[in-house]
Design a protein around this motif. Sequence first.
Motif, PDB file in Angstrom:
ATOM      1  N   GLU A  28      17.968  10.580 -67.859  1.00 51.46           N
ATOM      2  CA  GLU A  28      18.336  10.624 -69.047  1.00 51.46           C
ATOM      3  C   GLU A  28      18.014  11.758 -69.088  1.00 51.46           C
ATOM      4  O   GLU A  28      18.548  12.808 -70.230  1.00 51.46           O
ATOM      5  CB  GLU A  28      18.411  10.116 -70.302  1.00 51.46           C
ATOM      6  CG  GLU A  28      19.687   8.405 -70.605  1.00 51.46           C
ATOM      7  CD  GLU A  28      18.792   7.648 -71.012  1.00 51.46           C
ATOM      8  OE1 GLU A  28      18.522   8.181 -72.396  1.00 51.46           O
ATOM      9  OE2 GLU A  28      19.651   6.572 -71.025  1.00 51.46           O
ATOM     10  N   ALA A  29      16.855  12.634 -68.686  1.00 51.40           N
ATOM     11  CA  ALA A  29      16.371  13.723 -69.152  1.00 51.40           C
ATOM     12  C   ALA A  29      15.289  14.279 -67.810  1.00 51.40           C
ATOM     13  O   ALA A  29      15.647  15.643 -67.517  1.00 51.40           O
ATOM     14  CB  ALA A  29      15.178  13.485 -70.385  1.00 51.40           C
ATOM     15  N   ARG A  73      12.994  11.781 -75.903  1.00 53.36           N
ATOM     16  CA  ARG A  73      11.968  12.217 -75.350  1.00 53.36           C
ATOM     17  C   ARG A  73      11.218  12.697 -76.298  1.00 53.36           C
ATOM     18  O   ARG A  73       9.810  12.827 -75.677  1.00 53.36           O
ATOM     19  CB  ARG A  73      12.892  13.806 -75.006  1.00 53.36           C
ATOM     20  CG  ARG A  73      13.310  14.161 -73.382  1.00 53.36           C
ATOM     21  CD  ARG A  73      13.988  14.772 -72.596  1.00 53.36           C
ATOM     22  NE  ARG A  73      15.672  14.778 -74.106  1.00 53.36           N
ATOM     23  CZ  ARG A  73      16.209  15.963 -73.820  1.00 53.36           C
ATOM     24  NH1 ARG A  73      15.617  16.749 -73.446  1.00 53.36           N
ATOM     25  NH2 ARG A  73      17.179  15.879 -74.065  1.00 53.36           N
ATOM     26  N   ALA A  75      21.689  15.572 -67.672  1.00 55.49           N
ATOM     27  CA  ALA A  75      21.617  14.921 -68.690  1.00 55.49           C
ATOM     28  C   ALA A  75      22.696  14.425 -69.756  1.00 55.49           C
ATOM     29  O   ALA A  75      23.408  16.039 -69.577  1.00 55.49           O
ATOM     30  CB  ALA A  75      20.299  15.478 -68.865  1.00 55.49           C
ATOM     31  N   PRO A  76      22.866  13.730 -70.526  1.00 52.00           N
ATOM     32  CA  PRO A  76      24.065  13.600 -71.147  1.00 52.00           C
ATOM     33  C   PRO A  76      23.879  15.194 -72.375  1.00 52.00           C
ATOM     34  O   PRO A  76      25.081  15.245 -72.871  1.00 52.00           O
ATOM     35  CB  PRO A  76      23.755  12.890 -72.869  1.00 52.00           C
ATOM     36  CG  PRO A  76      22.796  11.765 -71.521  1.00 52.00           C
ATOM     37  CD  PRO A  76      21.915  12.256 -70.890  1.00 52.00           C
ATOM     38  N   ASP A  77      22.932  15.736 -72.290  1.00 52.69           N
ATOM     39  CA  ASP A  77      23.042  16.912 -73.237  1.00 52.69           C
ATOM     40  C   ASP A  77      23.641  18.316 -72.253  1.00 52.69           C
ATOM     41  O   ASP A  77      22.764  19.789 -73.391  1.00 52.69           O
ATOM     42  CB  ASP A  77      21.123  16.701 -74.091  1.00 52.69           C
ATOM     43  CG  ASP A  77      20.069  17.091 -73.419  1.00 52.69           C
ATOM     44  OD1 ASP A  77      20.497  17.526 -72.057  1.00 52.69           O
ATOM     45  OD2 ASP A  77      19.250  17.234 -73.991  1.00 52.69           O
ATOM     46  N   ASP A  97      23.687  14.283 -83.018  1.00 55.66           N
ATOM     47  CA  ASP A  97      23.912  14.639 -81.867  1.00 55.66           C
ATOM     48  C   ASP A  97      22.043  14.893 -81.552  1.00 55.66           C
ATOM     49  O   ASP A  97      22.371  15.321 -80.185  1.00 55.66           O
ATOM     50  CB  ASP A  97      24.832  16.487 -82.342  1.00 55.66           C
ATOM     51  CG  ASP A  97      23.789  16.793 -83.560  1.00 55.66           C
ATOM     52  OD1 ASP A  97      23.173  15.827 -84.576  1.00 55.66           O
ATOM     53  OD2 ASP A  97      23.363  17.763 -83.539  1.00 55.66           O
ATOM     54  N   THR A 115      20.015  12.313 -78.549  1.00 60.15           N
ATOM     55  CA  THR A 115      19.911  12.025 -76.537  1.00 60.15           C
ATOM     56  C   THR A 115      18.044  12.905 -76.643  1.00 60.15           C
ATOM     57  O   THR A 115      17.453  12.240 -76.136  1.00 60.15           O
ATOM     58  CB  THR A 115      20.367  12.244 -76.326  1.00 60.15           C
ATOM     59  OG1 THR A 115      20.934  14.341 -76.704  1.00 60.15           O
ATOM     60  CG2 THR A 115      21.721  12.165 -75.509  1.00 60.15           C
ATOM     61  N   SER A 116      17.382  13.337 -77.403  1.00 59.61           N
ATOM     62  CA  SER A 116      15.926  14.257 -77.606  1.00 59.61           C
ATOM     63  C   SER A 116      15.079  12.728 -78.514  1.00 59.61           C
ATOM     64  O   SER A 116      13.707  12.924 -78.261  1.00 59.61           O
ATOM     65  CB  SER A 116      16.547  15.049 -78.860  1.00 59.61           C
ATOM     66  OG  SER A 116      16.920  16.488 -78.496  1.00 59.61           O
ATOM     67  N   SER A 136      16.050   3.567 -74.007  1.00 55.69           N
ATOM     68  CA  SER A 136      16.814   5.306 -73.068  1.00 55.69           C
ATOM     69  C   SER A 136      15.664   5.449 -71.750  1.00 55.69           C
ATOM     70  O   SER A 136      14.764   4.615 -72.092  1.00 55.69           O
ATOM     71  CB  SER A 136      15.965   6.293 -73.912  1.00 55.69           C
ATOM     72  OG  SER A 136      17.232   6.944 -74.492  1.00 55.69           O
TER      73      SER A 136
END
Length: 302
Positions: free
Chosen positions: A166-167, A209, A116-118, A202, A205-206, A161
């Motif tokens: 992505e997650a 979710r 995932a991106p993170d 930052d 990306t959370s 998203s």
Amino acid sequence: MIALPLPYRGRFAPSPTGPLHFGSLVAATGSFLEARSRGGEWLLRMEDVDLPRCSTAAADEILHTLEAFGFAWDGEEVWQSRRGAAYAAALERLRAARRVFPCACTRRELADSAIAPDGAAIYPGTCRDGLPSGRTARSWRLRVGDARVGFDDAIQGRIESDLVREAGDFVLLRADGLHAYQLAVVVDDAAAGITDVVRGADLLTSTARQIFLQQCLGFATPSYAHLPVVVNAAGEKLSKQTLAPPLDARHPAQALVAALRFLGQAPPADLALAGVDDVWRWALANWRLDRVPRGPLPFPVA
Ligand code: GLU
């Protein structure tokens, strides 16, 4: 009947894994000014849910630094390390609704998964329909299904998203028994009645979710504004890992003025020579969220 808008309630939520740095000051300043300029409350939450990475010494230092910089928060600060019962109750509701499932997979078993991106592994679904025989649960994951989440960020614009790509099904209860950051943030923001989240990009990306989790738990979704990420000369986000220098609590006015400039505000050149109260007076009278750039932006500015 016309529903009245809720009174603004914002927050700053540092993780006490180390001292505050310029990136943290930008997040604190932006969230504070947006809250106060809209006549709102501003709460402080210590995000020490990830106990092994946090320390009380770092938390004490953060509180001291915030006070030295002239930040004043409403009410007592919330400590995530004391909120385990609330996180467990939310997880129990998700269990009862079959929105979470137990997972036996180890990090090594997920090593070949897409990333995932993170940086986390995107869960391939191994235990989604039941634990493989002979295996025991290590963690609990949220069933994401084919969820897509969209929201309008006040700074970053429209964000769409695809949670599957992505997650994937993400962890809410970790193998070490601790509740995951995503669950803690969503439960705490709802419990505190947070209407507006202003924080660093930052965390973008959370956000999808967290919105999905709010929907699963029947919580309202706050408004979001993600501030530009502060990067160093090498283009890396300022953080403990990239050795960002700690804020110097002895010279708050200079750093505050630098944070205001970084946030696209136009403080007069001599404001850095003023006292911290004068800087806040200027900032509160002149703050404009629509001037904040999207970023990422370097600091110190070349
Ligand atoms: N604790 C997070 C951090 O320090 C911030 C979480 C949030 O603002 O939602 O990066």
